[in-house]
Design a protein around this motif. Structure first.
Motif, mmCIF file in Angstrom:
data_model
loop_
_atom_site.group_PDB
_atom_site.id
_atom_site.type_symbol
_atom_site.label_atom_id
_atom_site.label_comp_id
_atom_site.label_asym_id
_atom_site.label_seq_id
_atom_site.Cartn_x
_atom_site.Cartn_y
_atom_site.Cartn_z
ATOM 1 N N CYS A 57 -10.701 -2.385 6.408
ATOM 2 C CA CYS A 57 -10.351 -1.117 7.060
ATOM 3 C C CYS A 57 -9.164 -1.395 7.982
ATOM 4 O O CYS A 57 -9.244 -2.272 8.844
ATOM 5 C CB CYS A 57 -11.568 -0.624 7.849
ATOM 6 N N SER A 58 -8.098 -0.650 7.796
ATOM 7 C CA SER A 58 -6.887 -0.908 8.585
ATOM 8 C C SER A 58 -7.109 -0.623 10.058
ATOM 9 O O SER A 58 -7.677 0.407 10.420
ATOM 10 C CB SER A 58 -5.742 -0.034 8.069
ATOM 11 N N THR A 72 -7.499 3.316 7.245
ATOM 12 C CA THR A 72 -7.665 3.430 5.793
ATOM 13 C C THR A 72 -8.657 2.384 5.285
ATOM 14 O O THR A 72 -8.561 1.212 5.631
ATOM 15 C CB THR A 72 -6.311 3.221 5.083
ATOM 16 N N ARG A 120 -3.201 3.168 1.580
ATOM 17 C CA ARG A 120 -4.160 2.917 0.494
ATOM 18 C C ARG A 120 -3.610 1.888 -0.485
ATOM 19 O O ARG A 120 -2.465 1.983 -0.932
ATOM 20 C CB ARG A 120 -4.438 4.203 -0.285
ATOM 21 N N ALA A 162 0.862 -1.190 0.000
ATOM 22 C CA ALA A 162 0.000 0.000 0.000
ATOM 23 C C ALA A 162 0.892 1.231 0.000
ATOM 24 O O ALA A 162 2.101 1.134 0.246
ATOM 25 C CB ALA A 162 -0.900 -0.012 1.223
ATOM 26 N N ASP A 163 0.300 2.394 -0.255
ATOM 27 C CA ASP A 163 1.111 3.619 -0.188
ATOM 28 C C ASP A 163 1.263 4.055 1.273
ATOM 29 O O ASP A 163 0.767 3.396 2.187
ATOM 30 C CB ASP A 163 0.508 4.719 -1.080
ATOM 31 N N PRO A 179 -4.980 8.552 5.791
ATOM 32 C CA PRO A 179 -5.457 9.546 4.817
ATOM 33 C C PRO A 179 -5.529 10.968 5.370
ATOM 34 O O PRO A 179 -5.372 11.924 4.615
ATOM 35 C CB PRO A 179 -6.861 9.041 4.459
ATOM 36 N N GLN A 208 -3.950 0.324 -4.278
ATOM 37 C CA GLN A 208 -4.464 0.631 -5.607
ATOM 38 C C GLN A 208 -5.080 -0.637 -6.190
ATOM 39 O O GLN A 208 -4.391 -1.664 -6.290
ATOM 40 C CB GLN A 208 -3.341 1.140 -6.510
ATOM 41 N N GLN A 210 -10.182 0.213 2.295
ATOM 42 C CA GLN A 210 -9.758 -0.295 0.982
ATOM 43 C C GLN A 210 -10.967 -0.412 0.037
ATOM 44 O O GLN A 210 -12.088 -0.655 0.485
ATOM 45 C CB GLN A 210 -9.081 -1.665 1.135
ATOM 46 N N PRO A 211 -10.720 -0.270 -1.247
ATOM 47 C CA PRO A 211 -11.818 -0.265 -2.235
ATOM 48 C C PRO A 211 -12.316 -1.676 -2.555
ATOM 49 O O PRO A 211 -12.204 -2.148 -3.687
ATOM 50 C CB PRO A 211 -11.171 0.401 -3.455
ATOM 51 N N GLU A 216 -12.277 9.335 5.578
ATOM 52 C CA GLU A 216 -11.508 8.228 4.991
ATOM 53 C C GLU A 216 -10.839 7.372 6.056
ATOM 54 O O GLU A 216 -10.023 6.507 5.732
ATOM 55 C CB GLU A 216 -10.429 8.783 4.054
ATOM 56 N N HIS A 217 -11.169 7.609 7.312
ATOM 57 C CA HIS A 217 -10.420 6.970 8.389
ATOM 58 C C HIS A 217 -11.118 5.797 9.068
ATOM 59 O O HIS A 217 -10.598 5.311 10.062
ATOM 60 C CB HIS A 217 -10.052 8.006 9.461
#
Lengths: 394, 97
Positions: free
Chosen positions: A150-151, A156, A125, A120-121, A301, A127, A158-159, A306-307
């Protein structure tokens, strides 16, 4: 008075209904559901069944018999990974996973399962294209993609709504660890094409500790991890084929499951969207207040929406463990410090080896609770800094 | 324990029997779970009992819900008579067809 801000570990306190349901069940139906057919056993069994229905309804699971109760999400994840993967299989996961996923996968490597970790970045996140590329590496589809929704470190999200349907189209099993999102974020196993869903009952679903569940898509038949009595077909030396019994050997924790039912009903009464909005408001105040303090670094984020339900941060020159100790000892505030059982996630965001200070407000926390934490941090930073109710540095 | 003509249905697992009871009760059937009689099931199985008068409704609902029993019996003076499924695996009321 103690201020508990570690709801990512387990939610506390629980709604009054949860305590009452667990207590009532232990006193009135404290028998072994599914073992025997007398009235009390049937009542306990019906209660467990209603809990299965409630889980199924919340996550849009078509058949509640595909919901297996476990003692926590970790057990559910282990059941799925060890039960479904075979030597030669390839699994794709991420660098944001909790040890509940990464340790079983590490153990499975020794059994001939290939594991690919997608980085992840620095905000945590993933991609989707990176996941897809890893899943199709070498021109052959992986057996499974397993991701946390969700971390538990950065919050974060995830999609998964994009990755799940893609996996379905390519014949790849999609497994979601919903430890931090079940009861906080909408999860629909059908529209998100989730084949395997593991979640705790004791976090955002507000049930007692010792509850969790595993959902398995209709045609998935894992090898059991635990073998034993299931309350039926006792002459057979084999475990039953049918779920949930196949994966539910031994006595179920009916009082805790009654509490879980009450917790789910509570969440549904309030509404997941409202739960999320409440926590987002608290995280907004927290993030704003933290940004007014010197030497604070926030991970993830950085925008409350977004958290998920957690915020992680560090204080320059201070060991998170020491900060956590002082918050507890001097201010009566409970937060989680260190690596949060997710070393790879900390490697991703650059916080190894000390980790972070993690704050995770619950449904019953208030803006005043956030202000109390911010005041304590301000106090710890020294006499030259204070923070007003509005978050302005004075 | 089981009145003559009553129907008992056995399912592949206790949780399925529990589901069948819950859904049939929602459909206003007077059914209940009982220990499976030893004549039809070994060990500690559960069975779903339903009055004979509701057999047709019971079968219709179970078929609709895709909760096919692994076996069904009608209690008679001489014991438990199998209610046999069709070639498609669905049960039909032997009286009303």
């Amino acid at each position: 008075m103690i201020l508990y801000l570690d709801n990512a570990a387990t939610s506390f306190p629980k709604p009054e209904e949860v305590y009452q349901a667990a207590d009532r069940t232990l006193r009135r139906y404290g028998v072994n559901p599914g073992r025997g057919s007398y009235g009390l056993v049937l009542e306990a069994g019906r209660l467990v069944y209603r809990t299965r229905e409630a889980v199924a309804e919340l996550f849009n699971i078509a058949d509640e018999l595909r919901v297996v109760f476990t003692s926590n999400a970790t057990e559910a994840i282990n059941l799925a990974l060890f039960g479904l993967l075979q030597p030669g299989d390839r699994v794709v996961t991420s660098s944001m996973e909790h040890n509940a996923v990464s340790r079983p996968l590490h153990a499975l490597r020794a059994r001939g399962i290939q594991v690919t970790e997608v980085p992840a970045d620095r905000f945590g996140r993933l991609q989707p294209d990176d996941v897809k590329a890893a899943a199709m590496a070498g021109g052959q589809a992986a057996r499974m993609v397993v991701l946390c929704h969700c971390s538990n470190v950065t919050g974060t999200v995830q999609p998964i709504e994009e990755i799940g349907p893609w996996c379905r189209r390519h014949g790849i099993l999609f497994m979601v660890d919903a430890a931090q999102s079940a009861g906080l974020l909408p999860i629909d196993v059908q529209s998100m094409a989730i084949d395997v869903l593991a979640a705790p009952g004791h976090k955002c679903l507000l049930g007692p500790p010792g509850t969790g569940f595993l959902y398995l898509r209709e045609d998935l038949q894992p090898t059991p991890l635990i073998f034993g009595g299931t309350g039926g077909d006792s002459m057979s030396e084999e475990m039953p084929e049918a779920l949930p019994e196949r994966l539910e050997s031994g006595t179920l924790n009916a009082p805790a499951l009654a509490g879980l039912l009450a917790g789910i009903e509570y969440v549904q009464r309030i509404g997941i969207r409202q739960v999320r909005e409440h926590k987002t408001r608290l995280l907004e105040a927290l993030l704003y207040g933290l940004r007014q303090l010197p030497g604070i670094r926030i991970y993830g984020p950085g925008t409350a929406t977004e958290h998920g339900g957690v915020v992680s941060f560090t204080m320059a020159g201070r060991d998170p463990a020491e900060t956590g100790f002082l918050l507890d000892e001097q201010y009566g505030i409970c937060v989680r410090t260190g690596l949060h059982c997710a070393p790879a996630a900390h490697g991703t965001i650059g916080t190894l080896p000390s980790g972070t200070i993690r704050v995770s407000p619950g449904l019953f926390n208030t803006r005043e609770d956030v202000d109390r934490l911010l005041s304590a941090l301000t106090d710890m930073l020294g006499p030259n800094f204070s923070i007003s109710q509005q978050g302005d540095v004075q | 324990m089981i009145p003559e003509n009553d129907i008992i249905a056995l399912f592949k697992a206790p949780a399925v029997a529990m589901k069948a009871e819950r859904l049939l009760r929602k459909a206003a059937l007077d059914c209940r779970l009982i220990p499976a009689p030893r004549e039809v099931a070994a060990g500690c199985s559960m069975a779903l009992r339903c009055p004979a008068a509701q057999l047709s409704t019971m079968i219709r609902e179970l078929n609709r819900l895709q909760l096919t029993p692994r076996a069904m019996y009608r209690k008679s003076a001489s014991g438990y008579q199998p209610v046999t499924p069709s070639a498609e695996g669905e049960y039909h009321d032997p009286v009303s067809g």
